[in-house]
Design an enzyme around this catalytic site. Structure first.
Site, short mmCIF file in Angstrom:
data_model
loop_
_atom_site.label_atom_id
_atom_site.label_comp_id
_atom_site.label_asym_id
_atom_site.label_seq_id
_atom_site.Cartn_x
_atom_site.Cartn_y
_atom_site.Cartn_z
N ASP A 123 -5.71 10.07 42.74
CA ASP A 123 -5.84 9.49 41.41
C ASP A 123 -7.31 9.46 40.99
OD1 ASP A 123 -3.31 9.02 40.54
OD2 ASP A 123 -3.28 6.88 40.97
N ASN B 77 19.59 22.84 30.32
CA ASN B 77 20.68 22.73 31.29
C ASN B 77 21.07 21.28 31.58
OD1 ASN B 77 18.68 21.79 33.01
ND2 ASN B 77 18.70 23.57 34.38
N PHE C 107 9.56 24.18 27.03
CA PHE C 107 9.34 22.87 27.65
C PHE C 107 10.15 22.70 28.94
CE2 PHE C 107 8.92 22.52 23.08
CZ PHE C 107 7.71 21.85 22.92
N ALA C 108 11.00 23.66 29.26
CA ALA C 108 11.93 23.49 30.38
C ALA C 108 11.19 23.57 31.70
CB ALA C 108 13.02 24.55 30.31
N TYR D 169 12.17 14.73 26.55
CA TYR D 169 11.33 13.85 25.74
C TYR D 169 10.50 14.61 24.72
CZ TYR D 169 7.42 10.53 24.94
OH TYR D 169 6.45 9.73 24.39
N VAL D 170 9.56 15.42 25.17
CA VAL D 170 8.66 16.11 24.24
C VAL D 170 9.41 17.19 23.48
CG1 VAL D 170 6.56 17.48 24.03
CG2 VAL D 170 6.64 15.59 25.65
N TYR E 183 3.30 20.61 41.30
CA TYR E 183 3.63 20.59 39.87
C TYR E 183 2.51 21.22 39.05
CZ TYR E 183 3.79 18.82 35.11
OH TYR E 183 3.74 18.73 33.73
N ILE F 260 17.23 28.61 31.67
CA ILE F 260 16.26 29.56 31.12
C ILE F 260 16.33 30.91 31.82
CG2 ILE F 260 14.63 27.90 30.15
CD1 ILE F 260 12.97 28.14 32.70
#
Length: 320
Positions: free
Chosen positions: A280, A34, A71-72, A13-14, A139, A54
């Protein structure tokens, strides 16, 4: 803009939107992806494409490249909790291999796609870059680990690097838009309700200390985000690792997003109130003062209705 650039994850996306902006500015672009989460058709016309990992970047990187835009990465928060090893292996291990390939090839400029998830649950908003980094999931932790790696690379080996910590990226640019699988971002999820692909949108908690009781987030148009990357290439200085938040500095609640989708699409969007999700925060809003001062960046597409309209147009094209 002259020069030759490697865009890792440029089928996502980005990455695809940034690659397109580079091409439009006159740059030569090579996309390395990939296709584990990206799409071949997402690579913009005019870019060279390498299907690869990468970890193997040394096969293709050489001194003809002026910089790497990275970005990967895997980016699903929920998945990172149940498969943390996948995130450490790819996001951290893959980037370590990429940094080694850059060092070997003499490519000494990097723009890194970081994230607001490095901050975790902030104690104060708007969030500034000096805020404590306490990620609440693997993440965010993996992205923070990469930021630390880049700092070390800059100090020890003279890398000029800029990490851009995104908040909520949304909207579309031409034929480049969101199509995650599974989808986890609010605006495309609400648009799926408008398209009849979902019966209702789940609102996770309506009792937060916010004006309408729902979570507030900072949304940034993907085209504004892309422009920041081009400015970051110009701002990167040898031996320095600059970290900049990217956001509008304004927050929109979940209910505001849902209502905006109703207005833009003309479709009723049924809501289902669900329990809060753990971790959240009530409000996540960026201070983008550093990006304005150091990059000369200011978002020009801050209108939520415009962001939603671009995303809706992209979603309709894909459905048609």
């Amino acid at each position: 803009m002259s020069g030759k650039y490697l865009v890792t994850g440029g089928a996502g996306y980005v990455g695809s939107v940034v690659a397109r902006h580079l091409l439009e500015a006159g740059a030569e672009v090579v996309v390395l992806d990939n296709l584990s989460t990206g799409f071949r058709e997402g690579v913009p016309t005019g870019a060279s494409f390498i299907e690869g990992d990468i970890r193997d970047a040394a096969k293709w990187l050489d001194s003809s490249f002026d910089a790497v835009l990275h970005f990967a990465a895997f980016s699903q928060v929920g998945e990172s909790v149940v498969k943390p090893e996948k995130y450490w292996d790819n996001n951290v291990g893959g980037t370590m291999a990429l940094l080694g390939a850059m060092r070997e090839a003499g490519v000494r400029k990097l723009v890194f796609s970081s994230t607001a998830a490095t901050y975790g649950e902030p104690k104060e908003v708007p969030i500034v870059e000096s805020a404590p980094t306490q990620p609440t999931n693997p993440y965010g932790a993996s992205k923070l680990a990469v930021d630390h790696m880049i700092t070390g690379e800059a100090v020890a080996h003279g890398l000029g690097a800029v990490s851009l910590r995104y908040f909520n990226v949304a909207g579309a640019y031409g034929d480049c838009g969101e199509r995650h699988d599974p989808e986890s971002h609010l605006i495309p999820l609400v648009l799926q309700v408008a398209q009849g692909k979902r019966d209702a949108i789940s609102v996770y908690g309506d009792d937060y200390p916010t004006p309408d009781g729902t979570c507030v987030r900072d949304y940034i148009h993907v085209a504004d985000l892309a422009e920041a990357h081009l400015l970051a290439l110009e701002a990167a200085q040898p031996g320095e690792h600059l970290i900049c938040n990217l956001g509008n500095g304004n927050g929109f609640s979940v209910r505001q997003v849902v209502e905006t989708v109703r207005q833009v699409t003309g479709h009723p969007i049924p809501e289902v109130i669900a329990p809060r999700r753990g971790g959240d925060p009530a409000v996540l809003v960026a201070s983008a003062d550093t990006a304005r001062e150091r990059l000369g960046w200011k978002p020009s597409r801050a209108d939520l209705a415009g962001i939603v309209a671009d995303a809706w147009e992209f979603a309709q094209r894909r459905a048609g």
